[in-house]
Motif scaffolding. Structure first.
Motif, short mmCIF file in Angstrom:
data_model
loop_
_atom_site.label_atom_id
_atom_site.label_comp_id
_atom_site.label_asym_id
_atom_site.label_seq_id
_atom_site.Cartn_x
_atom_site.Cartn_y
_atom_site.Cartn_z
N VAL A 1 0.81 -1.22 0.00
CA VAL A 1 0.00 0.00 0.00
C VAL A 1 0.84 1.27 0.00
O VAL A 1 0.58 2.19 -0.81
N PRO A 2 1.86 1.41 0.85
CA PRO A 2 2.60 2.68 0.87
C PRO A 2 3.21 3.07 -0.47
O PRO A 2 3.13 4.23 -0.89
N ALA A 3 3.81 2.10 -1.16
CA ALA A 3 4.46 2.41 -2.43
C ALA A 3 3.45 2.83 -3.49
O ALA A 3 3.66 3.79 -4.24
N GLY B 1 -8.37 7.04 -0.63
CA GLY B 1 -8.46 6.11 0.48
C GLY B 1 -8.26 4.68 0.05
O GLY B 1 -7.55 4.39 -0.92
N LEU B 2 -8.93 3.76 0.77
CA LEU B 2 -8.75 2.33 0.56
C LEU B 2 -10.10 1.64 0.37
O LEU B 2 -11.13 2.10 0.87
N MET B 3 -10.06 0.52 -0.33
CA MET B 3 -11.26 -0.32 -0.51
C MET B 3 -10.88 -1.77 -0.29
O MET B 3 -9.75 -2.17 -0.55
N THR B 4 -11.82 -2.57 0.19
CA THR B 4 -11.63 -4.01 0.23
C THR B 4 -12.97 -4.71 0.05
O THR B 4 -14.04 -4.10 0.22
N VAL B 5 -12.87 -5.98 -0.30
CA VAL B 5 -14.01 -6.90 -0.33
C VAL B 5 -13.72 -7.98 0.69
O VAL B 5 -12.58 -8.46 0.78
N ALA B 6 -14.69 -8.36 1.49
CA ALA B 6 -14.47 -9.41 2.48
C ALA B 6 -13.90 -10.65 1.79
O ALA B 6 -14.50 -11.16 0.84
N PRO B 7 -12.73 -11.14 2.20
CA PRO B 7 -12.07 -12.22 1.47
C PRO B 7 -12.76 -13.57 1.61
O PRO B 7 -13.42 -13.85 2.62
N LEU B 8 -12.57 -14.39 0.60
CA LEU B 8 -13.14 -15.73 0.59
C LEU B 8 -12.18 -16.77 1.13
O LEU B 8 -12.59 -17.89 1.45
N THR B 9 -10.90 -16.43 1.22
CA THR B 9 -9.90 -17.36 1.69
C THR B 9 -9.00 -16.67 2.71
O THR B 9 -9.01 -15.45 2.84
N GLY B 10 -8.20 -17.46 3.41
CA GLY B 10 -7.24 -16.89 4.35
C GLY B 10 -7.83 -16.66 5.73
O GLY B 10 -8.93 -17.08 6.06
N ARG B 11 -7.08 -15.97 6.54
CA ARG B 11 -7.42 -15.76 7.94
C ARG B 11 -8.78 -15.11 8.13
O ARG B 11 -9.50 -15.40 9.10
N TYR B 12 -9.16 -14.20 7.23
CA TYR B 12 -10.38 -13.42 7.43
C TYR B 12 -11.61 -14.01 6.73
O TYR B 12 -12.68 -13.41 6.78
N LEU C 1 -8.70 -3.47 7.62
CA LEU C 1 -8.64 -2.38 6.65
C LEU C 1 -8.59 -1.04 7.36
O LEU C 1 -7.86 -0.13 6.96
N ARG C 2 -9.38 -0.89 8.43
CA ARG C 2 -9.37 0.34 9.21
C ARG C 2 -7.96 0.63 9.75
O ARG C 2 -7.49 1.77 9.69
N ASP C 3 -7.29 -0.40 10.23
CA ASP C 3 -5.94 -0.21 10.76
C ASP C 3 -4.97 0.21 9.65
O ASP C 3 -4.11 1.07 9.86
N ILE C 4 -5.10 -0.41 8.49
CA ILE C 4 -4.24 -0.04 7.36
C ILE C 4 -4.51 1.40 6.94
O ILE C 4 -3.59 2.16 6.61
N SER C 5 -5.78 1.79 6.99
CA SER C 5 -6.15 3.16 6.65
C SER C 5 -5.52 4.15 7.62
O SER C 5 -5.03 5.21 7.21
N ARG C 6 -5.54 3.83 8.89
CA ARG C 6 -4.93 4.72 9.88
C ARG C 6 -3.43 4.89 9.60
O ARG C 6 -2.88 5.99 9.70
N GLU C 7 -2.77 3.79 9.26
CA GLU C 7 -1.35 3.87 8.94
C GLU C 7 -1.12 4.75 7.70
O GLU C 7 -0.20 5.57 7.68
N LEU C 8 -1.95 4.58 6.71
CA LEU C 8 -1.82 5.35 5.48
C LEU C 8 -2.00 6.84 5.74
O LEU C 8 -1.27 7.67 5.20
N ARG C 9 -2.97 7.18 6.58
CA ARG C 9 -3.25 8.59 6.83
C ARG C 9 -2.11 9.29 7.58
O ARG C 9 -2.06 10.52 7.63
N GLY C 10 -1.18 8.50 8.13
CA GLY C 10 -0.01 9.11 8.74
C GLY C 10 0.86 9.84 7.73
O GLY C 10 1.49 10.84 8.06
N THR C 11 0.86 9.35 6.49
CA THR C 11 1.64 9.99 5.43
C THR C 11 0.76 10.63 4.36
O THR C 11 1.23 11.46 3.59
N ALA C 12 -0.52 10.23 4.32
CA ALA C 12 -1.45 10.78 3.34
C ALA C 12 -2.74 11.16 4.06
O ALA C 12 -3.75 10.45 3.98
N PRO C 13 -2.74 12.26 4.79
CA PRO C 13 -3.88 12.62 5.63
C PRO C 13 -5.19 12.83 4.88
O PRO C 13 -6.26 12.76 5.47
N GLY C 14 -5.10 13.09 3.58
CA GLY C 14 -6.32 13.29 2.81
C GLY C 14 -6.99 12.00 2.36
O GLY C 14 -8.11 12.03 1.84
#
Length: 259
Positions: free
Chosen positions: A170-172, A187-198, A209-222
């Motif tokens: 995401v950062p790059a 911002g960010l978008m996701t679809v509830a995954p069909l496989t994996g942990r979630y 996703l909310r946590d990733i968004s918070r991290e992103l807003r540290g460098t991209a507040p908009g």
């Protein structure tokens, strides 16, 4: 991205307007209740109605009922529909996987692209936006199936056809969008995954996703948009802090499968 399935029913205009009004009211009740349960104001969450497979006539009825945000996931359907409804006060969102050779068509009518997931697409959208003298707001589509940080990642092949990039990327890509002419990182978008942990746990997925968004807003507040949740899991998305929910079936009706 796989939002909800295909094919539209037929109804007389008056009957269809009443049906849509009732469905919208029911979705509004769900959203209001979800916001109240989460301690959020109702106006913190924007409803985007996914109108894929349904005709421009339905889009017009929705506009009359106060809908202002609509979404499509196929360029070949979205472009003529948007043109037919160009006189309406609508904001258009593109939520499907997007090939780079379709970027020019999307840039002609879309305001938001929710499925940005690779550098080549960023370049294509930027070039197309410049060509059409428009500004595009981009959301990075995050594939939580690829979340190496959770210890439950699957291979890219297991993600299927929903698209998206790994959280670690995401950062790059956010920097690439921020540097691209005529593009704004929304911002960010996701679809509830069909496989994996979630898999089977949309609330946990949306909280990630909310946590990733918070991290992103540290460098991209908009980059404040968090697009998550559909007809079946909008309550989980609201609880996890989604700012936009993408609802199709609950408003327009169940789409029977073709074939």
């Amino acid at each position: 991205m796989a939002d909800e399935e295909t094919a539209a029913p037929h109804a007389r205009p008056g009957e269809r307007a009443a049906e849509l009004a009732a469905n919208l009211a029911a979705v509004e009740e769900r959203l209001a209740a979800a916001c109240a349960a989460a301690g959020r104001a109702r106006d913190e969450v924007t409803l985007i109605v996914v109108t894929k497979t349904y005709p421009a006539a339905d889009v017009r009825l929705l506009a009359e009922l106060g809908v202002r945000h609509v979404a499509e996931n196929k360029v070949q359907e979205a472009a003529p529909k948007a043109e037919a409804c160009a006189d309406l006060p609508l904001t258009w969102h593109f939520v499907g996987q997007l090939q780079t050779n379709k970027a020019r068509a999307v840039a002609r009518f879309c305001d938001y692209v929710h499925s940005v997931d690779r550098p080549r697409l960023v370049t294509a959208l930027s070039t197309a936006a410049e060509r059409h003298d428009r500004e595009l707001r981009c959301l990075l589509q995050v594939a939580l199936d690829k979340d190496l940080g959770t210890g439950g990642a699957d291979s890219a092949a297991a993600v299927g056809d929903r698209g998206g990039l790994a959280p670690a990327d995401v950062p790059a890509l956010a920097d690439a969008v921020a540097d691209a002419p005529r593009l704004t990182l929304a911002g960010l978008m996701t679809v509830a995954p069909l496989t994996g942990r979630y898999a089977g746990d949309p609330r946990a997925a949306f909280e990630r996703l909310r946590d990733i968004s918070r991290e992103l807003r540290g460098t991209a507040p908009g980059a404040t948009m968090v697009s998550a949740g559909m007809s079946g899991d909008l309550e989980d998305a609201v609880r996890a802090g989604a700012t936009h929910v993408r609802v199709g079936t609950a408003v327009l009706g169940v789409r029977p499968r073709l074939g």
